[in-house]
Design an enzyme around this catalytic site. Structure first.
Site, PDB file in Angstrom:
ATOM      1  N   GLY A 694       0.815  -1.199   0.000  1.00 45.97           N
ATOM      2  CA  GLY A 694       0.000   0.000   0.000  1.00 45.97           C
ATOM      3  C   GLY A 694       0.846   1.244   0.000  1.00 45.97           C
ATOM      4  N   GLY A 696       0.251   5.664   0.615  1.00 45.39           N
ATOM      5  CA  GLY A 696      -0.676   6.742   0.903  1.00 45.39           C
ATOM      6  C   GLY A 696       0.024   8.063   1.047  1.00 45.39           C
ATOM      7  N   ALA A 697      -0.683   9.023   1.645  1.00 42.66           N
ATOM      8  CA  ALA A 697      -0.155  10.370   1.753  1.00 42.66           C
ATOM      9  C   ALA A 697       1.057  10.439   2.660  1.00 42.66           C
ATOM     10  CB  ALA A 697      -1.249  11.299   2.284  1.00 42.66           C
ATOM     11  N   SER A 698       1.145   9.519   3.641  1.00 41.65           N
ATOM     12  CA  SER A 698       2.238   9.617   4.600  1.00 41.65           C
ATOM     13  C   SER A 698       3.389   8.670   4.311  1.00 41.65           C
ATOM     14  CB  SER A 698       1.709   9.349   6.013  1.00 41.65           C
ATOM     15  OG  SER A 698       1.071   8.092   6.067  1.00 41.65           O
ATOM     16  N   GLY A 699       3.190   7.668   3.448  1.00 37.20           N
ATOM     17  CA  GLY A 699       4.303   6.777   3.150  1.00 37.20           C
ATOM     18  C   GLY A 699       3.861   5.469   2.534  1.00 37.20           C
ATOM     19  N   LYS A 700       4.829   4.569   2.356  1.00 39.48           N
ATOM     20  CA  LYS A 700       4.560   3.234   1.827  1.00 39.48           C
ATOM     21  C   LYS A 700       4.397   2.243   2.972  1.00 39.48           C
ATOM     22  CE  LYS A 700       7.013   3.402  -2.638  1.00 39.48           C
ATOM     23  NZ  LYS A 700       8.102   2.807  -3.434  1.00 39.48           N
ATOM     24  N   VAL A 701       3.618   1.187   2.697  1.00 33.79           N
ATOM     25  CA  VAL A 701       3.424   0.128   3.676  1.00 33.79           C
ATOM     26  C   VAL A 701       3.917  -1.183   3.074  1.00 33.79           C
ATOM     27  CG1 VAL A 701       1.780  -1.093   5.125  1.00 33.79           C
ATOM     28  CG2 VAL A 701       1.418   1.325   4.626  1.00 33.79           C
ATOM     29  N   ASP A 829      -9.211  11.383  10.737  1.00 27.67           N
ATOM     30  CA  ASP A 829      -9.219  10.814   9.386  1.00 27.67           C
ATOM     31  C   ASP A 829      -9.894   9.444   9.406  1.00 27.67           C
ATOM     32  OD1 ASP A 829      -8.818  10.744   6.668  1.00 27.67           O
ATOM     33  OD2 ASP A 829      -6.720  10.139   6.771  1.00 27.67           O
TER      34      ASP A 829
END
Length: 999
Positions: A694, A696-701, A829
């Site tokens: 995944g 998103g706005a804050s980083g990769k998972v 959020d």
């Protein structure tokens, strides 16, 4: 003179009309009530008739007086009151009944001075801390309800000293310690309700068997372990025994068959083992028995069906063996029989249903053989017939066609044969007709036009023949039509194109022919179209590209001709296959890539930039044999050189990277918040792009499978290069902002999650830091996010029970953040993509990168500099005030509830300019509730689904004051399922008569 002056002033004031005359003076009880009102925050307009100019408070809202005008009762339930418990109420000398339930009172319940109380209800408020030990000192207290609060700690020992208490309800708090044995000393108890508290694991006290007057014992979800004490068999007045959802073990004590007044027994969801004891059949008043989800074995006792009033019997999800006893056919009152997921065998009683008013019969997932009883619906009451996954043979009984109340029929995966009775196709109330994986023959009858409520028609993998009747276009609510694996023939009826609710059309592997349907603009909800392996001819209709939610399209294995329509580029397809047809021409640019090779194979006339699909044979020099041989040699040589060069470069790069990585690893720091069995080096080894799950706005998972076999999720926050100085200054500023945002997200998430311990909040195991690189390591949730599952082809995994469980789990997680954390935490959020699902589809709230701590009471909500949240989830007032409080989370959670109920995302082209909340409201106003409900759901749960829809709309109210607190939301959700199963009403003492009453 000093004493005379005040008297003189009072006389002057009275003469001037500034004070009421003695004939109109408010009673002292009324003054105490006004003091209470002033101590509370009261909504505008509420308690408007509490007027200080009144002579008596007896006509005021919620007030009851005796014949002499003294206040004896006050009921202000659901009045939206807030503030501390009003101590002045305890100064009313004859106040016997006080009901302040379903408000926002707290944090302390200072009721020790209310000595005249016989009935006290403070349920569903915001009280915290230990239970008030002084309550036991109220000499005449008969009824005490403190359920639905946040009381914590053990039940105080003083509760053993109640003198007259008849009803004690502490349901749904945060109580700890074990269920105390000393409650067995309160001999006057008629009702003891302690359910849904996180008690420490402990035994069910045998002392409770001494409560001779007890009528209701409700200890569901109290963390009870060990056996059920046989002493409970001495409770001869007990009518309701609920020990469900604990960890009780051992056999069911035969002593329970001595409960001569029992009406309802609920022992489901434990680990009870052994055989069901004989003797329940002699209990004359027994109406409901639920022993489901245990480890019970052996045969079902024949006498279990002999209780004359038995209406409901749930024995599913055990290990019961043997046949269903013949006595089941003689149970004169039996309405609901659920025996699925056992190891039952043999045949069903031949007369089952003839004398029994069955409404629901579920024997699925067993090994039952023989025929379906011919008279299963002779009483005409049957609504659910569920027999899937057995070994049933023979024909479907003709009598089912006369069973007009049927709503769900599931007979799949058996060995049934013969024609389906014609009338079964047209049952007027059936929503689900599932006959797949049998040996059924014959045709789909035109009588199907009468199936006005049919939503899911699944007849796959049978031997059905003939044409699909045009009358199927009259089934306006049809969502799924799956008839693959049959021998259906002829063209698709044009009436299919008018089914506006159609979401799945699966007809592959038949002998259908003719051209594909045109004029299919009504298919706005179609997500899956599978017509593969038939004999369709003609062109692919361009209209398919206009279907807004189509994500599965398989037209392979037909005789389709012409080009692939460029309009198909409008679709966002997870599955696309038009292989093995007779298509030709150029591919649309979007599909002319190697990724779609498998979608177009077997179409010799198709051309595109995918190697091997077609070749240009127009005689150019490039096609001469010598030239071709020379070019091949050059390409081979170049390829060899390239491979060797890449291999050498890769070896050098690996050596350099390994050396650099070794140096860098020594600089990483791991900070753990739970006991972990891995190091930062184990985590770093797994940060490979192949493991990304995944972004998103804050980083990769990343999904990290560690050397010890443990699986964790690692979030790598976006980093930023050091700030640069350039002429414009913009680049450096942007990068600095990115770094600051990453730091802020990391700090917020670590600060929040490192302190939280809750089963419905994702667990932060540790964090790893090095310079501007930051990693967060969480427990791994194998089913991903709710949003990913709900809004994809995997949505079929989420039946209603699973969706309900997810909603309740997420609500409890948010309730913990809002009302159990000190200070409270606002997520900011909340959305379906931030609700993660474990292997059992239990839900955890995740991603606290923008979470904020709420300011302490008495201070204005903190205003944020930017809007945090996601489109479609942001509360209306947040968008223009930037005020942070719990109400914005509650709005977002309301949107999640609407997603679960409707199956739709928060924003969608289908809504036009509206979001999901506005679309639901306007659709309900214009068309009612039915069109907004996800048609993939089992509509036998329609009442539950509608209630959750209402809760979602309340949470998503445009006015923050109308949104309930999360603790209240949890309670409302629990009531949805609690009210779905009949439960005895709680008993309490009514001091206006000599007998008990129920509420």
């Amino acid at each position: 003179m000093g004493a005379f002056l005040p008297l003189l002033l009072l006389a002057v004031a009275a003469n001037a009309g500034l004070l009421p005359t003695p004939s109109h003076a408010l009673t002292q009880d009324g003054l105490h009530l006004l003091d209470a009102k002033r101590a509370l925050t009261v909504p505008d307009g509420a308690l408007a008739d509490w007027n200080p100019t009144s002579a008596t408070p007896c006509a005021w809202t919620g007030v009851t007086c005796d014949a002499a005008g003294a206040v004896t009762a006050l009921s202000l339930a659901n009045a939206n009151l807030a503030g501390p418990f009003p101590a002045s109420l305890c100064r009313i000398p004859l106040l016997a009944s006080l009901d302040l339930s379903a408000n926002y009172l707290g944090p302390e319940a200072a009721v020790a001075g209310c000595k005249a109380l016989t009935r006290l209800d403070l349920s569903v408020n915001s009280f915290v801390g230990p239970l008030p030990a002084a309550l036991a000192g109220l000499p005449d207290l008969l009824y005490l309800s403190l359920e639905g609060n946040n009381f914590s700690g053990p039940i105080p020992p003083s509760f053993a000293t109640f003198r007259k208490l008849q009803s004690l309800s502490l349901v749904n708090n945060l109580l700890g310690g074990e269920v105390p044995a000393f409650l067995g000393s309160v001999s006057t108890l008629h009702e003891l309700n302690l359910s849904y508290n996180p008690f420490s694991p402990g035994p069910l006290p045998s002392s409770l068997g001494g409560l001779a007057a007890l009528r209701v014992l409700w200890l569901a979800s109290c963390n009870l372990v060990g056996p059920i004490p046989p002493s409970l068999g001495r409770l001869r007045n007990l009518t309701d025994l609920d020990l469900s959802t604990n960890s009780l073990t051992g056999p069911i004590p035969p002593a329970l068959t001595a409960l001569t007044s029992i009406v309802q027994i609920e022992l489901y969801n434990n680990s009870l083992s052994g055989a069901i004891p004989s003797g329940f059949g002699k209990l004359a008043d027994l109406r409901s028995v639920d022993l489901a989800m245990n480890r019970l074995s052996g045969a079902i006792p024949a006498d279990l069906f002999e209780s004359p009033k038995l209406e409901t019997l749930h024995l599913y999800s055990n290990a019961l063996t043997g046949p269903v006893p013949d006595s089941a056919a003689k149970a004169a009152s039996l309405v609901e029989l659920r025996l699925f997921a056992n190891r039952l065998n043999g045949t069903l009683p031949a007369d089952l249903g003839r004398a029994t008013p069955l409404v629901c019969l579920d024997v699925s997932d067993n090994a039952i053989s023989g025929e379906i009883p011919r008279g299963i619906c002779d009483r005409g009451e049957l609504e659910e017939l569920l027999m899937l996954n057995n070994a049933l043979t023979g024909r479907i009984p003709d009598g089912l066609g006369r069973c007009h109340r049927l709503r769900r029929v599931r007979l799949s995966n058996n060995r049934l044969d013969g024609d389906v009775p014609g009338a079964v196709w047209g049952l007027p109330h059936v929503a689900l007709l599932e006959l797949n994986d049998n040996r059924l023959t014959g045709e789909i009858s035109p009588v199907i036009a009468g199936a006005a409520n049919l939503s899911n028609l699944v007849v796959s993998n049978n031997r059905l023949t003939g044409r699909i009747p045009s009358e199927i276009g009259s089934v306006a609510k049809l969502y799924e039509f799956s008839a693959d694996g049959n021998m259906l023939s002829g063209p698709l009826p044009s009436s299919l194109g008018g089914l506006a609710e159609l979401g799945r059309l699966v007809l592959h592997n038949n002998s259908l022919s003719g051209q594909l349907l045109r004029g299919i603009h009504s298919w706005k909800k179609l997500s899956e179209l599978n017509l593969a392996d038939n004999g369709f001819t003609g062109a692919i209709p361009p209209e398919l590209g206009d279907l807004p939610v189509l994500n599965y399209l398989d037209l392979s294995g037909n005789r389709l001709t012409g080009q692939v329509p460029v309009e198909l580029e409008n679709l966002k397809l997870n599955q696309f296959n038009v292989s093995n047809n007779q298509l030709s021409g150029q591919l649309p640019p979007q599909y002319a890539t190697e990724a779609y090779r498998g979608s177009f194979l077997g179409n010799p006339g198709l051309c595109g930039d995918i190697a091997g699909l077609c070749s240009d044979s127009r005689g150019r020099a490039g096609n001469r044999p010598g030239f071709v041989w020379m070019m091949r040699s050059i390409f081979i040589f170049a390829a060899v050189v390239l491979v060797l060069g890449v291999a050498w470069f890769y070896w050098r790069y690996r050596s350099f990277k390994k050396a650099k990585l070794s140096a860098e690893r020594s600089k990483w720091t791991l900070t753990s918040f739970h006991k972990v069995s891995f190091s930062e080096h184990d985590i770093l080894d797994c940060l490979d792009e192949d493991n990304v799950i995944g972004s998103g706005a804050s980083g990769k998972v990343y999904k990290a499978v560690l050397g010890n076999g443990e699986v964790v999720a690692v979030k790598k926050l976006w980093g930023a290069a050091p700030k640069k100085k350039d002429d414009a200054g913009s680049n450096g500023d942007n990068e600095g902002s990115a770094a600051a945002a990453a730091d802020s997200s990391f700090d917020a998430e670590v600060r929040t999650l490192s302190k939280i311990r809750h089963k419905n909040i994702v667990k932060l195991l540790c964090c790893c830091t090095h310079d501007d690189s930051k990693l967060l390591v969480y427990e791994y949730m194998p089913n991903g996010s709710l949003g990913d599952v709900l809004h994809s082809s995997k949505a079929g995994l989420l039946d209603w029970s699973t969706r309900y469980k997810i909603a309740l789990d997420a609500a409890e997680g948010l309730s913990y953040l809002h009302q159990d954390c000190v200070p409270a935490i606002v997520h900011r959020d909340v959305k379906s993509n931030n609700i993660l699902l474990d292997a059992e589809f239990s839900a955890c709230v995740a991603d606290f990168g923008v979470a904020k701590v709420v300011e302490t009471a008495g201070r204005a909500p903190k205003s944020m500099s930017v809007i945090a949240g996601s489109c479609g989830y942001i509360a209306p007032e947040y968008a223009y005030t930037l005020r942070v409080n719990e109400k914005s989370d509650i709005y977002s959670f309301g949107v999640v509830l609407l997603e679960l109920v409707t199956g739709k995302p928060p924003v969608d082209p289908e809504f036009g300019e509206k979001d999901l909340v506005k679309w639901v409201c306007s659709t309900i106003d214009q068309k009612g509730v039915e069109p907004v409900l996800d048609s993939r759901l089992d509509m036998s749960f329609k009442e539950e689904i509608s209630r959750v829809l209402n809760i979602g709309l309340i949470c998503a109210s445009s006015l923050p004051i109308n949104r309930p607190a999360m603790r209240r939301v949890v309670k409302m959700l629990q009531e949805v399922r609690a009210e779905a199963r009949p439960k005895l009403e709680p008993y309490y003492y009514d001091d206006t008569s000599d007998q008990g009453s129920s509420v």
